[in-house]
Structure formats: C-alpha cells, structure tokens
Design a protein around this motif. Structure first.
Motif, short mmCIF file in Angstrom:
data_model
loop_
_atom_site.label_atom_id
_atom_site.label_comp_id
_atom_site.label_asym_id
_atom_site.label_seq_id
_atom_site.Cartn_x
_atom_site.Cartn_y
_atom_site.Cartn_z
N ARG A 131 0.85 -1.19 0.00
CA ARG A 131 0.00 0.00 0.00
C ARG A 131 0.88 1.24 0.00
N TYR A 132 0.32 2.36 -0.49
CA TYR A 132 1.10 3.58 -0.68
C TYR A 132 0.41 4.79 -0.05
N GLY A 133 1.24 5.82 0.26
CA GLY A 133 0.72 7.15 0.53
C GLY A 133 0.29 7.46 1.94
N MET A 134 0.75 6.71 2.92
CA MET A 134 0.25 6.89 4.28
C MET A 134 1.12 7.78 5.16
N ASP A 135 2.32 8.18 4.65
CA ASP A 135 3.20 9.04 5.45
C ASP A 135 3.44 8.42 6.83
N CYS A 136 3.44 9.24 7.88
CA CYS A 136 3.79 8.72 9.21
C CYS A 136 2.76 7.75 9.76
N TYR A 137 1.54 7.78 9.24
CA TYR A 137 0.50 6.89 9.76
C TYR A 137 0.86 5.43 9.54
N ALA A 138 1.63 5.14 8.49
CA ALA A 138 2.05 3.77 8.25
C ALA A 138 2.94 3.27 9.38
N TYR A 139 3.84 4.12 9.87
CA TYR A 139 4.69 3.73 10.98
C TYR A 139 3.86 3.47 12.24
N ALA A 140 2.84 4.29 12.45
CA ALA A 140 1.95 4.07 13.59
C ALA A 140 1.25 2.71 13.48
N LEU A 141 0.89 2.33 12.27
CA LEU A 141 0.23 1.04 12.08
C LEU A 141 1.17 -0.14 12.32
N VAL A 142 2.46 0.03 12.06
CA VAL A 142 3.43 -1.00 12.43
C VAL A 142 3.43 -1.17 13.95
N ALA A 143 3.53 -0.07 14.67
CA ALA A 143 3.55 -0.14 16.14
C ALA A 143 2.26 -0.71 16.70
N ALA A 144 1.14 -0.45 16.02
CA ALA A 144 -0.16 -0.91 16.50
C ALA A 144 -0.47 -2.35 16.13
N GLY A 145 0.43 -3.01 15.40
CA GLY A 145 0.22 -4.40 15.05
C GLY A 145 -0.71 -4.62 13.88
N GLN A 146 -0.86 -3.61 13.01
CA GLN A 146 -1.75 -3.73 11.86
C GLN A 146 -1.01 -4.10 10.58
N VAL A 147 0.22 -3.63 10.42
CA VAL A 147 1.01 -3.93 9.24
C VAL A 147 2.41 -4.34 9.68
N ASP A 148 3.23 -4.80 8.71
CA ASP A 148 4.49 -5.44 9.06
C ASP A 148 5.73 -4.65 8.70
N LEU A 149 5.70 -3.89 7.62
CA LEU A 149 6.90 -3.24 7.11
C LEU A 149 6.59 -1.86 6.56
N VAL A 150 7.52 -0.93 6.77
CA VAL A 150 7.56 0.33 6.02
C VAL A 150 8.98 0.45 5.48
N ILE A 151 9.11 0.69 4.18
CA ILE A 151 10.42 0.84 3.55
C ILE A 151 10.42 2.14 2.77
N GLU A 152 11.36 3.05 3.11
CA GLU A 152 11.43 4.35 2.45
C GLU A 152 12.88 4.79 2.33
N CYS A 153 13.10 5.86 1.58
CA CYS A 153 14.44 6.45 1.50
C CYS A 153 14.29 7.95 1.30
N GLY A 154 15.43 8.65 1.44
CA GLY A 154 15.40 10.10 1.28
C GLY A 154 14.75 10.83 2.44
N LEU A 155 14.71 10.21 3.61
CA LEU A 155 14.06 10.83 4.76
C LEU A 155 15.01 11.74 5.53
N HIS A 156 14.43 12.67 6.27
CA HIS A 156 15.18 13.58 7.14
C HIS A 156 15.09 13.10 8.58
N THR A 157 15.95 13.67 9.42
CA THR A 157 15.95 13.32 10.84
C THR A 157 14.57 13.49 11.46
N TYR A 158 13.92 14.61 11.13
CA TYR A 158 12.63 14.89 11.75
C TYR A 158 11.51 14.00 11.22
N ASP A 159 11.75 13.28 10.11
CA ASP A 159 10.77 12.33 9.59
C ASP A 159 10.77 11.02 10.38
#
Length: 267
Positions: free
Chosen positions: A188-216
């Motif tokens: 799935r695409y386009g979820m920004d930081c919400y995808a990371y929250a879903l990993v922590a919440a036990g809903q999804v398994d992986l987020v893979i990205e590049c070109g991120l900044h420290t504050y991201d």
C-alpha cells in the motif's frame, strides 16, 4: 533517567502534541489554507498550519524544558545544554494535509548522542495518539487506550508493506524496494507517518522508504522500538539521522527484507 524524569518528558511530549493539534485543526480542510512550495521544479508544500504547530510546540518547550535543544523542520535548530534534543515535524505528510486526507501527523522525537529515547505520532483529526519510551508503548483513540505491540509475521509472503511514494528513490533503490514488494502479500502507498503508527499498532508489518530527514524518523523510531519492532537503515545500521529506512514488526521479518535491500542498494 529515573521515573520522575521520564514522566516529565512524556508529559511534555503530550502537552506539545495537544498544542500542535490545537494550532493545526482550524486549518485542516479549510478553504482559506495558504501554502508555499519549497521545491523548485516539483511540489513540496509548507502551510501556515505547519509553522503555527511548530511554534506552539516550541512555546511549550520554552516554558517546560528551556535547556533542551530543538531540531524542527520549519524553524531549524536551537542549541541546548541538557544533552537532550527534541526533534519536531509539525505536519508529516503535508501533501496529504492539503489534500484533506487524515494520514498526516505530528511527530515528536527525543534523542541524545546514544540515539532515540522516546517518540510520538499524533493524528489530531482522528483523535489517535501513539507513543513509546520510558517503559511505555501505548496508543489512545476513539476506542480508548491500549498497549502497542507489533505483529509476529515471520515471512515476507505473509506480510503487509507500506511506502509513501511508488517512485522510491534512485533506480537502484527502487529496484531493491520492488524486489521486496514482489514477495509480500500486500503493498500500500501514501500513508506518510501513519504507516509507521500502524506497524507499532500491530496492523502492518513493514515500512520501507528512503530520502528521509531526521525529523521524519525519530518520532516513529521511538514508537516502533517501544512496541517491539526494529528500525534501521537498509544496511542494518542506525536510522535516526534519516536516509534509507526500514521499519519492521519483528527481527525475523526485518532480517529477510534487509537481506534483499542490502544486497541491491548502496547507502
């Protein structure tokens, strides 16, 4: 840090998230929202809501934690002498924000020279807040408060993978991502930081990205690690400075995906 220090830091983060949400919500889905484009030849918006939210968070820190350093997306760095740095992204996912989708969030990280100690992802429109650090890994939302625990999916063919943009990085990075994506159950695409929250919440398994900044990344790192997950760069090293990032629900899945990424891409 002792329990009293940890509580004060978490209380500060909650107060910052409350202040940021109050500053942002009047602008969300508002016809009067104004924006500037930070990217010549492309589209990378910043809005008055981004700036108002970061100023609100900095105001909380000036009152509660004046000796701490700050790194914020919109207003840069403020030096401190406590050894702690608050890393702030007032609206992660501004493209989603201006589109009216509730997948953006307020990111708060707390780190020192050894790494990230606490993180928070707040979605004020849906009323969901995810946080981790100092012995806590929790979320609260419309269904109440509950612990955060990552999933135990052990193999890529059973996994759900997220990334924000289908056009992932360079040609080599895109090929590496697609090699992982071709082996999972769902992408799935386009979820920004919400995808990371879903990993922590036990809903999804992986987020893979590049070109991120420290504050991201520092806010999500704190939340996911506290919930039992793993966040590294594509070579298995620290990811708290940004760049290539893989967030995985558990060690087995992280190792399988990392074996593909590390073998096909370069930092």
């Amino acid at each position: 840090m002792d329990d009293a220090q940890g509580k004060d830091l978490l209380d500060t983060a909650h107060e910052m998230a409350d202040a940021a949400g109050a500053a942002i919500l009047p602008f969300f889905r508002s016809a009067g929202l104004t924006e500037d484009n930070k990217l010549a030849g492309g589209y990378d918006p910043v809005t008055e809501a981004d700036r108002a939210a970061e100023q609100a968070m900095r105001g909380v820190l000036a009152r509660r934690r004046p000796k701490d350093a700050i790194l914020g997306e919109e207003f840069g760095t403020k030096d401190g002498d406590s050894g702690l740095t608050w890393v702030l992204d007032p609206i992660d996912g501004t493209r989603g924000f201006v589109s009216g989708t509730p997948t953006w969030g307020v990111l708060i990280g707390l780190s020192d020279d050894t790494g990230v100690h606490m993180g928070m992802i707040d979605q004020p429109y849906t009323g969901e807040r995810f946080w981790g650090g100092f012995g806590q890994a929790q979320m609260r939302g419309p269904m109440g408060t509950r612990p955060l625990t990552t999933r135990q999916t052990q193999r890529l063919p059973e996994a759900i993978l997220f990334t924000t943009f289908p056009e992932v990085g360079s040609d080599a990075e895109r090929a590496a991502f697609q090699a992982v994506a071709g082996r999972v159950k769902l992408v799935r695409y386009g979820m920004d930081c919400y995808a990371y929250a879903l990993v922590a919440a036990g809903q999804v398994d992986l987020v893979i990205e590049c070109g991120l900044h420290t504050y991201d990344v520092q806010g999500p790192i704190g939340v996911i690690q506290a919930a039992g997950g793993i966040v590294t760069n594509w070579q298995g090293g620290p990811a708290h400075m940004g760049g290539q990032v893989i967030a995985a629900a558990n060690a087995a899945l992280h190792a399988e995906a990392l074996d593909i990424l590390a073998g096909m891409s370069k930092c």
